[in-house]
Write an enzyme that holds these catalytic residues in place. Structure first.
Site, PDB file in Angstrom:
ATOM      1  N   LYS A 161       0.853  -1.191   0.000  1.00 17.16           N
ATOM      2  CA  LYS A 161       0.000   0.000   0.000  1.00 17.16           C
ATOM      3  C   LYS A 161       0.886   1.236   0.000  1.00 17.16           C
ATOM      4  CE  LYS A 161      -1.423   2.624   3.246  1.00 17.16           C
ATOM      5  NZ  LYS A 161      -1.269   3.907   2.550  1.00 17.16           N
ATOM      6  N   CYS A 201      14.719  10.247   5.413  1.00 17.00           N
ATOM      7  CA  CYS A 201      14.716   9.823   6.819  1.00 17.00           C
ATOM      8  C   CYS A 201      16.070  10.062   7.459  1.00 17.00           C
ATOM      9  CB  CYS A 201      14.312   8.360   6.902  1.00 17.00           C
ATOM     10  SG  CYS A 201      15.287   7.283   5.861  1.00 17.00           S
TER      11      CYS A 201
END
Ligand code: NAD
Length: 473
Positions: A175, A282
């Protein structure tokens, strides 16, 4: 006038395109134009995707190593063959430029990671073997893996999740983020041409679909990359069915420059450590600690380099940085920079939102930042670098370790051993010396403290998609 109808994307379940009744628009963050329509999967669609992956698992879990490696090689070949189409779509929906460390770079990374994963082995380990018997350790797949990805590196992170899962004999339902779903959907469609039916499925929709996945009884593992706050929810929800989890979460990486560093020599590497992907990375450098003796010189060198970087629409071949990906993140960056100004920090360059269209924000370097300011303590995830002055190295190390996250960190010096000694004291999963952000497909990557659980990449990363079975004979 002819009206251009945006392309409607479908789910891919069991190798087939599955249309949904609801869609929402995906817009180019550089112009606001509609790029395509994202399907919204229902709970029934998700059940169907999981059932398809479960059915495919019956066969795929019994496939041999060679067959799995060949499938992974075909994934790498297919990415290679479709690189430009995927790069263009990625740029349109994500905003990152085609060039620089942008979409083409991301696609090359995806191919390289897939290729490397195809070379990894999961050999049976013999723990004991003599006249009294033999004990072997086998690595078995887990079942259906649910992959949930963020919007900053949609293609690369999808590959980081999907390829080791398949290599280890699992099947996948992925997803993508509601901000950047289209390139993932298209990639899964392309990969289905070279993979057995049902081993890779994609569902898309809003955040609640992620929640449905983490609580789904027929998903055995969740691999999640995203924010710390959502990561905690994922773990909580996955605990009900005791799913395995790998969590790659946010960070607030510190870099410590030592007094003997040469500002001009390190400025470019420091810059890209912080501003790769417009800071929406990140493990980007998000706080820089610099001693007084070279503070002004290093600030100046960074500002000079920033002046050479062209910001513009991602499809423009001359752009090196693009817009911020979405309104939520743009507002956050504006808010943090305004807060820093009010708190007494000095804006050396940037710091002013540009007039639309698009979420363009200039490269912003902030001097006289201090711990306790929001711009230092919170993950900015945008084109901003606060620089903090220190006098005592021990204090700087303590401040660098003072937050509850620990993804990456770096130390910078003309003396590699000195930098290495400081890097070793940083509380983080990856520590760099005279560099920030370099990653390799064979080197395990993951966070400590609040930055996550488990690692990705290499043998250790692959093993996270397996369970251990010990065989005594
Ligand atoms: P996010 O947490 O908002 O969303 C990530 C994904 O989770 C999306 O697909 C979203 O739809 C889904 N989601 C949202 N709510 C959910 C729920 N309750 N249950 C399950 N899934 C849910 O993160 P983001 O804003 O897309 O990404 C940015 C963050 O990701 C930053 O903090 C960044 O540092 C982090 N990140 C970490 C890594 C890493 O490897 N450690 C890599 C890239 C990004």
């Amino acid at each position: 006038m002819e009206r251009v109808v945006a392309k409607q994307y479908d789910l891919i379940i069991g190798g087939e395109r599955v249309a949904t009744s609801e869609h929402f628009e995906i817009r180019d963050p550089g112009t606001g134009d509609v790029v395509g329509l994202c399907p919204v999967a229902t709970k029934e669609d998700l059940d169907r995707a999981v059932a398809s992956a479960r059915e495919a698992y019956r066969t795929w879990s019994r496939s041999g190593d060679q067959e799995r490696k060949e499938a992974v090689d075909r994934i790498a070949d297919s990415i290679h063959a479709n690189m430009e189409e995927l790069a263009q779509l990625l740029t349109l929906e994500q905003g990152k430029p085609l060039n620089g460390l942008g979409s083409r770079f991301e696609l090359h990374g995806a191919e390289a990671w897939a290729r490397h994963t195809g070379t990894l082995d999961l050999p049976v380990e013999v723990l004991h073997d003599d006249e009294t018997g033999r004990v072997e350790l086998h690595r078995k797949p887990l079942g259906v893996v649910g992959s949930i990805t963020p919007w900053n590196f949609p293609i690369l992170i999808a590959i980081w999740h999907v390829v080791p899962a398949i290599r280890a004999g699992n099947t996948v339902v992925i997803k993508p983020s509601p901000y950047t779903p289209l390139s993932t959907i298209r990639m899964v469609e392309i990969l289905n041409d070279v993979l057995p039916e049902g081993i890779l499925n994609v569902v898309a929709g809003r955040d609640d679909l992620g929640q449905m996945m983490t609580s789904h009884p027929d998903i055995q593992k969740i691999v999640f990359t995203g924010s710390c706050a959502t990561g905690r929810k994922v773990m909580q929800s996955a605990s009900e069915t005791l799913k395995r989890v790998t969590l790659e979460l946010g960070g607030n990486d510190a870099g410590i420059v030592l007094p003997d560093a040469d500002p001009k020599a390190i400025a470019e590497r420091l810059f890209w450590g912080a501003f790769i992907n417009n800071g929406q990375t990140c493990a980007a450098l998000k706080r820089l600690y610099v001693p007084g003796n070279i503070y002004d010189e290093l600030c100046e060198a960074l500002v000079d380099y920033a002046g050479t970087v062209r910001v513009g629409h991602g499809l423009d071949e001359g752009s090196i940085l693009g817009p911020i990906q979405n309104r939520m993140q743009y507002d956050k960056v504006v808010d943090l920079v305004e807060d820093a100004k009010r708190s007494g920090a000095r804006i050396l360059c940037g710091g002013k939102a540009s007039e639309g269209p698009g979420y363009f924000y200039p490269v912003t370097i902030v001097a006289d930042a201090t711990d306790g300011m929001r711009i230092v303590d919170e993950e900015q995830f945008g084109p901003v670098l606060p620089i903090i002055r220190y006098t005592d190295l021990e204090d700087a190390i303590e401040q660098a370790n003072g937050l509850d996250v620990g993804l990456g960190g770096s130390a910078w010096s003309s003396d590699v051993d000195k930098a290495k000694a400081v890097a070793a004291r940083l509380e983080c999963g990856t520590a760099w010396v005279n560099n920030h952000g370099a990653i390799k497909p064979f080197a395990p990557f993951g966070g400590v403290k609040g930055s996550g659980l488990g690692v990705e990449f290499g043998d250790l990363g692959l093993k996270e998609y397996t369970s251990v079975q010990v065989v005594h004979q």
